[in-house]
Design a protein around this motif. Structure first.
Motif, PDB file in Angstrom:
ATOM      1  N   TYR A  62       2.368  -7.392  17.292  1.00 52.32           N
ATOM      2  CA  TYR A  62       2.373  -7.956  15.949  1.00 52.32           C
ATOM      3  C   TYR A  62       1.519  -9.212  15.880  1.00 52.32           C
ATOM      4  CZ  TYR A  62       5.808 -11.405  17.676  1.00 52.32           C
ATOM      5  OH  TYR A  62       6.439 -12.397  18.368  1.00 52.32           O
ATOM      6  N   HIS A  63       1.180  -9.558  14.661  1.00 51.43           N
ATOM      7  CA  HIS A  63       0.385 -10.750  14.370  1.00 51.43           C
ATOM      8  C   HIS A  63       1.349 -11.872  13.982  1.00 51.43           C
ATOM      9  CE1 HIS A  63      -2.577 -12.825  11.384  1.00 51.43           C
ATOM     10  NE2 HIS A  63      -2.434 -13.501  12.496  1.00 51.43           N
ATOM     11  N   PRO A  64       1.418 -12.970  14.766  1.00 52.08           N
ATOM     12  CA  PRO A  64       2.467 -13.965  14.538  1.00 52.08           C
ATOM     13  C   PRO A  64       2.242 -14.909  13.367  1.00 52.08           C
ATOM     14  CG  PRO A  64       1.078 -14.632  16.361  1.00 52.08           C
ATOM     15  CD  PRO A  64       0.622 -13.255  15.962  1.00 52.08           C
ATOM     16  N   PHE A  65       0.986 -15.044  12.895  1.00 43.50           N
ATOM     17  CA  PHE A  65       0.702 -16.021  11.844  1.00 43.50           C
ATOM     18  C   PHE A  65      -0.080 -15.360  10.703  1.00 43.50           C
ATOM     19  CE2 PHE A  65       0.109 -18.123  16.087  1.00 43.50           C
ATOM     20  CZ  PHE A  65       1.386 -18.668  16.167  1.00 43.50           C
ATOM     21  N   PRO A  66       0.537 -14.412   9.991  1.00 45.13           N
ATOM     22  CA  PRO A  66      -0.198 -13.612   9.004  1.00 45.13           C
ATOM     23  C   PRO A  66      -0.725 -14.419   7.824  1.00 45.13           C
ATOM     24  CG  PRO A  66       2.161 -13.218   8.839  1.00 45.13           C
ATOM     25  CD  PRO A  66       1.957 -14.009  10.088  1.00 45.13           C
ATOM     26  N   ASN A  67      -0.158 -15.577   7.545  1.00 49.04           N
ATOM     27  CA  ASN A  67      -0.586 -16.358   6.388  1.00 49.04           C
ATOM     28  C   ASN A  67      -1.565 -17.477   6.730  1.00 49.04           C
ATOM     29  OD1 ASN A  67       1.126 -14.869   4.636  1.00 49.04           O
ATOM     30  ND2 ASN A  67       2.880 -16.120   5.287  1.00 49.04           N
ATOM     31  N   PHE A  68      -1.942 -17.568   7.992  1.00 49.91           N
ATOM     32  CA  PHE A  68      -2.866 -18.623   8.419  1.00 49.91           C
ATOM     33  C   PHE A  68      -4.298 -18.272   8.024  1.00 49.91           C
ATOM     34  CE2 PHE A  68      -5.580 -20.560  11.799  1.00 49.91           C
ATOM     35  CZ  PHE A  68      -5.315 -21.899  11.505  1.00 49.91           C
ATOM     36  N   SER A  69      -5.043 -19.273   7.620  1.00 49.37           N
ATOM     37  CA  SER A  69      -6.441 -19.077   7.227  1.00 49.37           C
ATOM     38  C   SER A  69      -7.330 -19.201   8.465  1.00 49.37           C
ATOM     39  CB  SER A  69      -6.849 -20.112   6.173  1.00 49.37           C
ATOM     40  OG  SER A  69      -8.200 -19.940   5.801  1.00 49.37           O
ATOM     41  N   TYR A  70      -7.677 -18.066   9.045  1.00 47.48           N
ATOM     42  CA  TYR A  70      -8.491 -18.056  10.252  1.00 47.48           C
ATOM     43  C   TYR A  70      -9.951 -18.325   9.925  1.00 47.48           C
ATOM     44  CZ  TYR A  70      -4.462 -16.202  12.749  1.00 47.48           C
ATOM     45  OH  TYR A  70      -3.217 -16.046  13.298  1.00 47.48           O
ATOM     46  N   THR A  71     -10.663 -18.900  10.877  1.00 47.51           N
ATOM     47  CA  THR A  71     -12.068 -19.247  10.657  1.00 47.51           C
ATOM     48  C   THR A  71     -13.020 -18.154  11.127  1.00 47.51           C
ATOM     49  OG1 THR A  71     -12.290 -20.350  12.803  1.00 47.51           O
ATOM     50  CG2 THR A  71     -11.478 -21.680  10.959  1.00 47.51           C
ATOM     51  N   ILE A 316     -19.831 -26.118  23.900  1.00 43.86           N
ATOM     52  CA  ILE A 316     -21.053 -25.989  23.106  1.00 43.86           C
ATOM     53  C   ILE A 316     -20.869 -24.888  22.065  1.00 43.86           C
ATOM     54  CG2 ILE A 316     -23.542 -25.613  23.202  1.00 43.86           C
ATOM     55  CD1 ILE A 316     -22.535 -28.142  24.681  1.00 43.86           C
ATOM     56  N   SER A 317     -21.341 -25.145  20.850  1.00 38.64           N
ATOM     57  CA  SER A 317     -21.153 -24.218  19.732  1.00 38.64           C
ATOM     58  C   SER A 317     -22.490 -23.773  19.157  1.00 38.64           C
ATOM     59  CB  SER A 317     -20.317 -24.904  18.644  1.00 38.64           C
ATOM     60  OG  SER A 317     -20.328 -24.161  17.448  1.00 38.64           O
ATOM     61  N   LEU A 318     -22.514 -22.521  18.675  1.00 41.79           N
ATOM     62  CA  LEU A 318     -23.687 -22.034  17.937  1.00 41.79           C
ATOM     63  C   LEU A 318     -23.767 -22.652  16.547  1.00 41.79           C
ATOM     64  CD1 LEU A 318     -23.637 -18.219  18.798  1.00 41.79           C
ATOM     65  CD2 LEU A 318     -25.374 -19.882  19.510  1.00 41.79           C
ATOM     66  N   GLY A 319     -22.636 -23.132  16.044  1.00 38.39           N
ATOM     67  CA  GLY A 319     -22.583 -23.694  14.695  1.00 38.39           C
ATOM     68  C   GLY A 319     -22.058 -25.109  14.686  1.00 38.39           C
ATOM     69  N   VAL A 333     -10.314 -23.656  17.583  1.00 34.46           N
ATOM     70  CA  VAL A 333     -11.446 -22.803  17.196  1.00 34.46           C
ATOM     71  C   VAL A 333     -12.445 -23.602  16.376  1.00 34.46           C
ATOM     72  CG1 VAL A 333     -10.054 -20.690  17.194  1.00 34.46           C
ATOM     73  CG2 VAL A 333     -10.259 -22.037  15.096  1.00 34.46           C
ATOM     74  N   THR A 334     -13.664 -23.092  16.278  1.00 30.33           N
ATOM     75  CA  THR A 334     -14.660 -23.736  15.433  1.00 30.33           C
ATOM     76  C   THR A 334     -14.317 -23.514  13.961  1.00 30.33           C
ATOM     77  OG1 THR A 334     -16.023 -21.735  15.629  1.00 30.33           O
ATOM     78  CG2 THR A 334     -16.545 -23.573  17.099  1.00 30.33           C
ATOM     79  N   GLN A 335     -14.571 -24.504  13.136  1.00 32.21           N
ATOM     80  CA  GLN A 335     -14.228 -24.408  11.719  1.00 32.21           C
ATOM     81  C   GLN A 335     -15.048 -23.364  10.980  1.00 32.21           C
ATOM     82  OE1 GLN A 335     -14.065 -28.066   9.521  1.00 32.21           O
ATOM     83  NE2 GLN A 335     -12.543 -28.998  10.873  1.00 32.21           N
ATOM     84  N   ASP A 336     -16.223 -23.027  11.497  1.00 26.58           N
ATOM     85  CA  ASP A 336     -17.046 -22.019  10.834  1.00 26.58           C
ATOM     86  C   ASP A 336     -16.985 -20.658  11.526  1.00 26.58           C
ATOM     87  OD1 ASP A 336     -18.468 -22.581  13.110  1.00 26.58           O
ATOM     88  OD2 ASP A 336     -20.321 -23.191  12.096  1.00 26.58           O
ATOM     89  N   GLY A 337     -16.136 -20.529  12.535  1.00 24.57           N
ATOM     90  CA  GLY A 337     -16.006 -19.256  13.240  1.00 24.57           C
ATOM     91  C   GLY A 337     -17.142 -18.940  14.186  1.00 24.57           C
ATOM     92  N   SER A 338     -18.024 -19.899  14.441  1.00 21.07           N
ATOM     93  CA  SER A 338     -19.146 -19.649  15.348  1.00 21.07           C
ATOM     94  C   SER A 338     -18.672 -19.597  16.796  1.00 21.07           C
ATOM     95  CB  SER A 338     -20.209 -20.745  15.192  1.00 21.07           C
ATOM     96  OG  SER A 338     -19.657 -22.020  15.449  1.00 21.07           O
TER      97      SER A 338
END
Length: 388
Positions: A62-71, A316-319, A333-338
């Motif tokens: 199961y997915h534990p945090f279904p209402n979280f806004s993932y990046t 190091i991040s791509l974004g 996690v990175t805020q832009d999902g990079s």
């Protein structure tokens, strides 16, 4: 081997036609499977096949945090496996029971200088930590879960009479950090299966005879990962940033200086440097002075002297360099999902430079894609598609 739905009056043993006895598999009982065997000998003989039933019959994912806004696209997959146990015969750090390190971070100028015996202790634990990371890296391939890697690390630590330092450190639930794709650091091993095309960072720390040894590396998962130009750009940028920073470590180096070197090199690869997390002192304490930021124009204080031990571990991040933390209070996690990558070594300052206590061995898995033999087939034949 009979499947879970086999008739209850027959033994579940491999190629066994006997009637079932009263012997039941304890793991199956925990997950609600009433499977019986005719004898202890039959159970032992069938174990290598039977244990596959435990995976197929485990509690629903199961997915534990279904209402979280993932990046980004990555999601945690629960349940987490039960907390793994370290035998009492192995020395435990102070946080092993209640999660509290029970020490305050030393003053920013109170940087320990280790004597020869203490330096020997650091060399030993760092060599063991390298062994454990390499063992885990050889398990990196499409189809395995990050929880499986945690199990491998946990067992390898026990085999070396060592405690995995992350376990229960401020209540971190696992023995290793597994950080995939857009995860910067502190990823919690779970039921997520590695996919061809992922990149994964494994962060290993051991506690052995009173000392901690810390290192991490980022690996390519399968041939697709090593063939992806953006994956290669961020992974190799992170690797090179660490290498460049280590070149300047010697007595007299200001702890603010590695950040300048790292950010300068990252920019040549069109990458950014995560600012929230930094390198740190390490010795008898898991984290202590000095702080070693990875970005330019930082305000770190202190000067390197012979006998000091600390990590450098650029992320190091791509974004963007900005981060966000999942509701598990660990996964960053990175805020832009990079995508991001990281490499780390524990270093000892010597009289004229530094010693990389966690240095790679000749047979350590991975390396830049160009250094990997038969790179086009990595990960397709069950071999490790890792870069370290």
């Amino acid at each position: 081997m009979r499947e879970v739905g086999a008739k209850e009056n027959k033994c579940a043993g491999l190629d066994c036609q006997n009637d079932a006895g009263s012997l039941k598999c304890p793991t199956c009982l925990k997950i609600g499977n009433e499977i019986s065997f005719c004898s202890q000998e039959c159970f032992k003989r069938s174990w290598s096949e039977h244990k596959a039933v435990h995976k197929s019959s485990s509690t629903a994912l199961y997915h534990p945090f279904p209402n979280f806004s993932y990046t980004g696209p990555l999601r945690p997959i629960y349940p987490l496996s039960p907390k793994r146990v370290i035998p009492d015969s192995i020395p435990h750090p102070t946080w092993s029971k209640d999660g509290d390190p029970k020490y305050k971070f030393a003053g920013r100028n109170a940087i320990a200088i280790l004597d020869k015996n203490q330096q020997h202790g650091m060399r030993k634990v760092c060599r063991l930590a390298r062994e454990v990371l390499d063992i885990a890296a050889r398990e990196v391939k499409p189809g395995v879960t990050t929880d499986h890697i945690d199990e491998i690390v946990h067992k390898a630590c026990i085999e070396r009479n060592s405690y995995p330092s992350p376990l229960n450190y401020v209540h971190f639930p696992k023995s290793v950090c597994t950080s995939l794709n857009e995860v910067i650091c502190h990823g919690i091993p779970d039921q997520r299966i590695l996919l061809d095309g992922d990149i994964i960072n494994l962060d290993v720390t051991l506690y052995h005879k009173g000392f901690h040894g810390d290192l991490n590396e980022t690996y390519y998962v399968g041939a697709k990962a090593a063939a992806n130009p953006d994956n290669v750009r961020v992974v190799e940028a992170a690797r090179e940033c660490l290498d460049e920073a280590i070149k300047i470590v010697k007595p007299g180096m200001a702890f603010k200086d590695p950040g300048t070197v790292i950010e300068k090199h990252a920019k040549t690869k069109n990458c950014s440097v995560i600012k929230t997390y930094c390198g740190h002192g390490i010795n008898m304490l898991f984290h202590c002075a000095p702080n070693v930021p990875h970005y330019a124009k930082n305000k770190a204080v202190g000067i390197a002297k012979p006998g000091m031990t600390f990590t450098i571990e650029p992320m190091i991040s791509l974004g963007t360099y900005k981060d966000k933390t999942w509701p598990d209070d660990w996964t960053s996690v990175t805020q832009d999902g990079s995508r991001t990558a990281q490499f780390e070594h524990t270093l000892l300052v010597t009289e004229d430079g530094c010693e990389i206590l966690t240095a790679r061995n000749a047979d350590s898995p991975g390396g830049p894609p160009a250094q990997q033999p038969d790179a086009a087939r990595i990960g397709e034949d069950g071999s490790n598609g890792a870069s370290a």
